[in-house]
Design an enzyme around this catalytic site. Structure first.
Site, PDB file in Angstrom:
ATOM      1  N   ILE A 241      -5.781   9.516  10.659  1.00  0.00           N
ATOM      2  CA  ILE A 241      -4.637  10.120   9.965  1.00  0.00           C
ATOM      3  C   ILE A 241      -5.167  10.725   8.656  1.00  0.00           C
ATOM      4  CG2 ILE A 241      -2.336   9.678   8.987  1.00  0.00           C
ATOM      5  CD1 ILE A 241      -2.508   9.061  12.028  1.00  0.00           C
TER       6      ILE A 241
ATOM      7  N   LYS B 229      -8.349  -5.502  12.067  1.00  0.00           N
ATOM      8  CA  LYS B 229      -7.228  -4.805  12.697  1.00  0.00           C
ATOM      9  C   LYS B 229      -6.866  -5.426  14.055  1.00  0.00           C
ATOM     10  CE  LYS B 229      -6.410  -1.954   9.381  1.00  0.00           C
ATOM     11  NZ  LYS B 229      -5.150  -2.022   8.629  1.00  0.00           N
TER      12      LYS B 229
ATOM     13  N   GLY C 232       0.831  -1.210   0.000  1.00  0.00           N
ATOM     14  CA  GLY C 232       0.000   0.000   0.000  1.00  0.00           C
ATOM     15  C   GLY C 232       0.858   1.250   0.000  1.00  0.00           C
TER      16      GLY C 232
ATOM     17  N   SER D  73      -5.134  -0.350  13.833  1.00  0.00           N
ATOM     18  CA  SER D  73      -6.028   0.823  13.906  1.00  0.00           C
ATOM     19  C   SER D  73      -6.632   0.913  15.311  1.00  0.00           C
ATOM     20  CB  SER D  73      -7.165   0.650  12.892  1.00  0.00           C
ATOM     21  OG  SER D  73      -8.197   1.579  13.141  1.00  0.00           O
TER      22      SER D  73
ATOM     23  N   ASN E   7       0.996  -2.718   5.308  1.00  0.00           N
ATOM     24  CA  ASN E   7       0.241  -1.466   5.451  1.00  0.00           C
ATOM     25  C   ASN E   7      -1.011  -1.402   4.574  1.00  0.00           C
ATOM     26  OD1 ASN E   7      -0.003   1.648   5.783  1.00  0.00           O
ATOM     27  ND2 ASN E   7       0.302   1.347   3.577  1.00  0.00           N
TER      28      ASN E   7
ATOM     29  N   TYR F 137     -13.843  -4.216   9.689  1.00  0.00           N
ATOM     30  CA  TYR F 137     -12.616  -3.401   9.729  1.00  0.00           C
ATOM     31  C   TYR F 137     -11.912  -3.569  11.079  1.00  0.00           C
ATOM     32  CZ  TYR F 137      -9.326   0.418   9.369  1.00  0.00           C
ATOM     33  OH  TYR F 137      -8.157   1.146   9.347  1.00  0.00           O
TER      34      TYR F 137
HETATM   35  P1  NAP Z   1      -4.633   4.938   1.522  1.00  0.00           P
HETATM   36  O1  NAP Z   1      -4.120   6.322   1.363  1.00  0.00           O
HETATM   37  O2  NAP Z   1      -5.888   4.555   0.837  1.00  0.00           O
HETATM   38  O3  NAP Z   1      -3.453   3.926   1.133  1.00  0.00           O
HETATM   39  C1  NAP Z   1      -3.660   2.540   1.068  1.00  0.00           C
HETATM   40  C2  NAP Z   1      -3.111   2.024  -0.237  1.00  0.00           C
HETATM   41  O4  NAP Z   1      -3.296   0.598  -0.258  1.00  0.00           O
HETATM   42  C3  NAP Z   1      -3.862   2.600  -1.454  1.00  0.00           C
HETATM   43  O5  NAP Z   1      -2.993   2.905  -2.500  1.00  0.00           O
HETATM   44  C4  NAP Z   1      -4.772   1.442  -1.792  1.00  0.00           C
HETATM   45  O6  NAP Z   1      -5.275   1.454  -3.122  1.00  0.00           O
HETATM   46  C5  NAP Z   1      -3.856   0.270  -1.542  1.00  0.00           C
HETATM   47  N1  NAP Z   1      -4.563  -1.010  -1.537  1.00  0.00           N
HETATM   48  C6  NAP Z   1      -5.876  -1.244  -1.271  1.00  0.00           C
HETATM   49  N2  NAP Z   1      -6.160  -2.539  -1.453  1.00  0.00           N
HETATM   50  C7  NAP Z   1      -5.022  -3.139  -1.853  1.00  0.00           C
HETATM   51  C8  NAP Z   1      -4.693  -4.466  -2.225  1.00  0.00           C
HETATM   52  N3  NAP Z   1      -5.604  -5.446  -2.230  1.00  0.00           N
HETATM   53  N4  NAP Z   1      -3.410  -4.742  -2.589  1.00  0.00           N
HETATM   54  C9  NAP Z   1      -2.471  -3.754  -2.603  1.00  0.00           C
HETATM   55  N5  NAP Z   1      -2.729  -2.484  -2.281  1.00  0.00           N
HETATM   56  C10 NAP Z   1      -3.988  -2.167  -1.913  1.00  0.00           C
HETATM   57  O7  NAP Z   1      -4.880   4.630   3.083  1.00  0.00           O
HETATM   58  P2  NAP Z   1      -4.041   4.972   4.411  1.00  0.00           P
HETATM   59  O8  NAP Z   1      -4.893   5.838   5.223  1.00  0.00           O
HETATM   60  O9  NAP Z   1      -2.656   5.365   4.073  1.00  0.00           O
HETATM   61  O10 NAP Z   1      -4.060   3.532   5.099  1.00  0.00           O
HETATM   62  C11 NAP Z   1      -2.913   2.717   5.247  1.00  0.00           C
HETATM   63  C12 NAP Z   1      -3.190   1.704   6.352  1.00  0.00           C
HETATM   64  O11 NAP Z   1      -3.422   2.400   7.587  1.00  0.00           O
HETATM   65  C13 NAP Z   1      -4.422   0.850   6.109  1.00  0.00           C
HETATM   66  O12 NAP Z   1      -4.166  -0.473   6.529  1.00  0.00           O
HETATM   67  C14 NAP Z   1      -5.469   1.492   7.009  1.00  0.00           C
HETATM   68  O13 NAP Z   1      -6.465   0.590   7.419  1.00  0.00           O
HETATM   69  C15 NAP Z   1      -4.599   1.920   8.183  1.00  0.00           C
HETATM   70  N6  NAP Z   1      -5.204   2.965   8.995  1.00  0.00           N
HETATM   71  C16 NAP Z   1      -5.434   4.195   8.457  1.00  0.00           C
HETATM   72  C17 NAP Z   1      -6.015   5.159   9.261  1.00  0.00           C
HETATM   73  C18 NAP Z   1      -6.310   6.547   8.755  1.00  0.00           C
HETATM   74  O14 NAP Z   1      -6.949   7.321   9.477  1.00  0.00           O
HETATM   75  N7  NAP Z   1      -5.846   6.935   7.575  1.00  0.00           N
HETATM   76  C19 NAP Z   1      -6.380   4.874  10.568  1.00  0.00           C
HETATM   77  C20 NAP Z   1      -6.124   3.608  11.066  1.00  0.00           C
HETATM   78  C21 NAP Z   1      -5.532   2.648  10.273  1.00  0.00           C
HETATM   79  P3  NAP Z   1      -6.789   2.046  -3.342  1.00  0.00           P
HETATM   80  O15 NAP Z   1      -6.666   3.521  -3.174  1.00  0.00           O
HETATM   81  O16 NAP Z   1      -7.107   1.624  -4.737  1.00  0.00           O
HETATM   82  O17 NAP Z   1      -7.672   1.402  -2.311  1.00  0.00           O
END
Ligand code: NAP
Length: 251
Positions: free
Chosen positions: A191, A162, A13, A144, A92, A158
């Site tokens: 985030i 996590k 990711g 998360s 990630n 979700y």
């Molecule tokens: P993000 O900006 O959407 O980045 C995640 C990346 O992973 C995107 O490029 C996404 O593509 C890609 N992805 C999705 N499904 C995939 C797959 N099957 N194989 C490979 N890549 C894939 O999200 P982020 O906020 O940085 O999140 C990163 C991690 O942090 C995640 O695990 C999320 O659950 C966790 N997290 C985030 C937050 C928050 O507030 N941002 C809070 C708690 C936990 P697409 O855009 O096409 O989906």
């Protein structure tokens, strides 16, 4: 800083949000090489050009659906073919679709668990033979706050996925400690990334209010915790979870 100088990392990711910040921070720390594994080809391409322009690290991009075992194994093999080693894995990649309980189905439950949880198992399983051979490895998984309080928003699975990440990490920590492979979790609060952007301004306001610091975190703040776990300063830490949430679990 040269803590990561001879190291090779895989960031799943890594094209967007938190993963992208981790890739940038690792490159800034002179990591030898990085594989970015994501489904977003254009974003990965643009990121690799940017990183190679600004830093000395070698960058491999691999269009990989991390819930697909064949694709994951190919991505890890590509990393070994290009760089000869893999020292750090950042699990990630994840999704957080907004699905109310009434629209929850077995199909979307399974889909979420495969992308957010099974992927971490598959990637860990694929890199471990190389880490075990070297008797060195850092497995870092992104959980998360949803693991601790249930999904904050989105799908019921979700938070479940996590929480599973934390149990997976603890298992790996115990299983491979004797081979000097450490496994830890970073657990973000809200985030500011494209995921939370997609929830709309009302929800983002709610997220800000939820944290005693009254703001969302930045992907860079999250990446700093990942860097700590990837570097030499965390050599006596395994099976742990670092919370990066502005105090959100305090209230
Ligand atoms: P993000 O900006 O959407 O980045 C995640 C990346 O992973 C995107 O490029 C996404 O593509 C890609 N992805 C999705 N499904 C995939 C797959 N099957 N194989 C490979 N890549 C894939 O999200 P982020 O906020 O940085 O999140 C990163 C991690 O942090 C995640 O695990 C999320 O659950 C966790 N997290 C985030 C937050 C928050 O507030 N941002 C809070 C708690 C936990 P697409 O855009 O096409 O989906």
């Amino acid at each position: 800083m040269n803590d990561l100088k001879n190291k090779v990392a895989i960031v799943t990711g890594g094209a967007s949000g938190i993963g992208r910040s981790v890739a940038e921070l690792f490159a800034l720390q002179n990591i030898s090489a990085l594989t970015i594994a994501d489904i977003q080809s254009d974003l990965m391409h643009e990121l690799s050009i940017d990183l190679e322009k600004r830093f000395d690290s070698k960058v491999l991009i691999s269009k990989t659906d991390v819930s697909n075992q064949v694709a994951v194994n190919q991505m890890v093999q590509q990393t070994i073919d290009c760089f000869g080693q893999v020292d750090i894995l950042i699990n990630n990649a994840g999704i957080c679709p907004m699905v109310p309980w009434e629209e929850t189905t077995l199909e979307n439950w399974n889909q979420l668990l495969s992308v957010n949880l099974t992927s971490a198992f598959l990637c860990s399983q694929a890199v471990l033979p190389y880490m075990r051979e070297k008797k060195y490895g850092r497995l870092i998984h992104i959980s998360s706050v949803g693991a601790f309080i249930g999904s904050v928003t989105g799908h019921v699975a979700y938070g479940v996925s996590k929480a599973g990440i934390i149990a997976l990490s603890k298992y790996l920590a115990k299983q491979f400690a004797s081979e000097k492979i450490l496994s830890n979790v970073v657990s973000p609060g809200s985030i500011d990334t494209p995921i939370t952007e997609s929830f709309g301004e009302e929800n983002k306001k709610r997220f800000r209010e939820f944290s005693p610091l009254k703001r969302q975190g930045t992907p860079q703040e999250l990446a700093e915790a990942v860097l700590f776990l990837a570097g030499s300063g965390s050599s006596y830490i395994t099976g742990s979870t670092i919370h990066v949430n502005g105090g959100s679990l305090l209230i």
